[in-house]
Design a protein around this motif. Sequence first.
Motif, mmCIF file in Angstrom:
data_model
loop_
_atom_site.group_PDB
_atom_site.id
_atom_site.type_symbol
_atom_site.label_atom_id
_atom_site.label_comp_id
_atom_site.label_asym_id
_atom_site.label_seq_id
_atom_site.Cartn_x
_atom_site.Cartn_y
_atom_site.Cartn_z
ATOM 1 N N GLY A 162 0.889 -1.162 0.000
ATOM 2 C CA GLY A 162 0.000 0.000 0.000
ATOM 3 C C GLY A 162 0.921 1.204 0.000
ATOM 4 N N HIS A 180 5.376 5.260 -5.187
ATOM 5 C CA HIS A 180 4.734 6.486 -5.659
ATOM 6 C C HIS A 180 3.262 6.182 -5.910
ATOM 7 C CE1 HIS A 180 3.740 9.953 -8.137
ATOM 8 N NE2 HIS A 180 4.850 10.518 -7.663
ATOM 9 N N PRO A 181 2.359 7.126 -5.576
ATOM 10 C CA PRO A 181 0.928 6.862 -5.774
ATOM 11 C C PRO A 181 0.554 6.521 -7.209
ATOM 12 C CG PRO A 181 1.257 8.880 -4.499
ATOM 13 C CD PRO A 181 2.615 8.420 -4.940
ATOM 14 N N THR A 184 -0.611 3.071 -8.411
ATOM 15 C CA THR A 184 -1.991 2.561 -8.287
ATOM 16 C C THR A 184 -2.815 2.853 -9.547
ATOM 17 O OG1 THR A 184 -2.839 4.591 -7.275
ATOM 18 C CG2 THR A 184 -1.926 2.931 -5.787
ATOM 19 N N GLY A 190 1.076 -4.352 -8.830
ATOM 20 C CA GLY A 190 1.159 -5.299 -7.707
ATOM 21 C C GLY A 190 1.557 -6.680 -8.198
ATOM 22 N N TYR A 219 12.040 -1.921 -6.006
ATOM 23 C CA TYR A 219 10.843 -1.644 -6.811
ATOM 24 C C TYR A 219 10.325 -0.231 -6.536
ATOM 25 C CZ TYR A 219 6.530 -3.322 -9.185
ATOM 26 O OH TYR A 219 5.469 -3.534 -10.042
HETATM 27 P P1 ATP Z 1 -4.245 -2.691 -5.109
HETATM 28 O O1 ATP Z 1 -4.994 -3.441 -6.157
HETATM 29 O O2 ATP Z 1 -4.949 -2.562 -3.817
HETATM 30 O O3 ATP Z 1 -3.678 -1.412 -5.654
HETATM 31 P P2 ATP Z 1 -1.872 -4.099 -5.784
HETATM 32 O O4 ATP Z 1 -1.848 -5.570 -5.838
HETATM 33 O O5 ATP Z 1 -1.947 -3.364 -7.070
HETATM 34 O O6 ATP Z 1 -2.992 -3.625 -4.791
HETATM 35 P P3 ATP Z 1 -0.250 -2.238 -4.428
HETATM 36 O O7 ATP Z 1 -0.608 -2.272 -2.994
HETATM 37 O O8 ATP Z 1 -0.817 -1.139 -5.248
HETATM 38 O O9 ATP Z 1 -0.557 -3.655 -5.072
HETATM 39 O O10 ATP Z 1 1.339 -2.258 -4.494
HETATM 40 C C1 ATP Z 1 2.063 -2.177 -5.713
HETATM 41 C C2 ATP Z 1 3.213 -1.209 -5.500
HETATM 42 O O11 ATP Z 1 2.675 0.111 -5.379
HETATM 43 C C3 ATP Z 1 4.004 -1.448 -4.226
HETATM 44 O O12 ATP Z 1 5.366 -1.236 -4.501
HETATM 45 C C4 ATP Z 1 3.497 -0.375 -3.264
HETATM 46 O O13 ATP Z 1 4.472 0.003 -2.334
HETATM 47 C C5 ATP Z 1 3.161 0.746 -4.212
HETATM 48 N N1 ATP Z 1 2.127 1.651 -3.745
HETATM 49 C C6 ATP Z 1 0.801 1.387 -3.636
HETATM 50 N N2 ATP Z 1 0.123 2.450 -3.180
HETATM 51 C C7 ATP Z 1 1.038 3.440 -3.005
HETATM 52 C C8 ATP Z 1 0.974 4.800 -2.552
HETATM 53 N N3 ATP Z 1 -0.174 5.373 -2.196
HETATM 54 N N4 ATP Z 1 2.128 5.493 -2.469
HETATM 55 C C9 ATP Z 1 3.297 4.946 -2.834
HETATM 56 N N5 ATP Z 1 3.428 3.674 -3.284
HETATM 57 C C10 ATP Z 1 2.319 2.923 -3.366
#
Ligand code: ATP
Length: 264
Positions: A162, A180-181, A184, A190, A219
């Motif tokens: 997250g 970085h946001p 998402t 992910g 990453y």
């Molecule tokens: P979701 O579907 O809930 O987005 P996901 O399986 O895509 O989950 P994420 O939790 O988004 O996985 O994680 C993927 C990458 O994005 C990780 O490296 C995480 O640290 C990063 N990440 C996710 N949200 C943020 C954020 N708000 N700020 C910085 N990095 C983020």
Amino acid sequence: MSYLSKVRESNPLVHNITNIVVANFSANGLLALGASPFMADAHEEVVDIAAFSSAVVLNIGTLNDYAIQSMVLAGQSANKHGVPLVLDPVGAGATSYRTAVTQKLVNEMQITALRGNVAEVANVIGESWSIKGVDAGEGDGDIVVLAETAARKLGCVVIITGKDDVITNGDNTYIASNGHPILTKVTGTGCLLSAVVGAFLAVSEGASLEAAGEALSFYGVAAEIAAELTTGQGTGSFQIEFLNQLSLVTAETYQDKSIIKQLR
Ligand code: ATP
Ligand code: TZP
Ligand code: MG
Ligand code: MG
């Protein structure tokens, strides 16, 4: 030597049984990193491929009964041959089918690392946490406690991602804060991360927690640099630059920029 350097030096074969959304992105991300991707799910070959691979990554993103049986065959073969095994329980909790499937997988094989968002990990161990589709929902629990509980229950490394990422084996716990946001806003970031964790585990020689921690820092730093270089452009430019950075970021760079703290 860093785990990143070991990946680039040894070019580990990473067997992926993954979803139709991210197969190409995951393969290109693994290649950029320096690993060798192999996407395959036919029942006739997954036992053999898992046996000669350096890591196996299972991802239930677009699951169906055929793929689940592929995952059971590959996962059990990985266990039999001492090959590290990663599970990404995409959307666990979103439907009762997904929840049941993830629970079946963790019961029928020994996972080395589970990587998901908070809701997914909660649902894998039978705790409730709201989830909308494949994205994490809001919840009011303690994410660190959840991760440590899951790690002890499953006997594996658990990575909850997250804004901050929790990485734990149940005894030792790290919080990694790079990223970085914009990650998402690109599908599969992910899923690719889970595959990258597989590549790092492939060269970890049993030090799964340390290798996973490095994978998360690497990453996140690659994403930060890519976001910086594509400021003001769209998510498509970010996605391409992120692949570039997965191939360009050095161990020195991410060790320098890594924000990771040990809780216990
Ligand atoms: P979701 O579907 O809930 O987005 P996901 O399986 O895509 O989950 P994420 O939790 O988004 O996985 O994680 C993927 C990458 O994005 C990780 O490296 C995480 O640290 C990063 N990440 C996710 N949200 C943020 C954020 N708000 N700020 C910085 N990095 C983020
Ligand atoms: N639908 C089913 S799997 C998938 C989508 C959009 C990809 C999810 O990728 P990630 O890495 O969890 O964002
Ligand atoms: Mg995401
Ligand atoms: Mg996901």
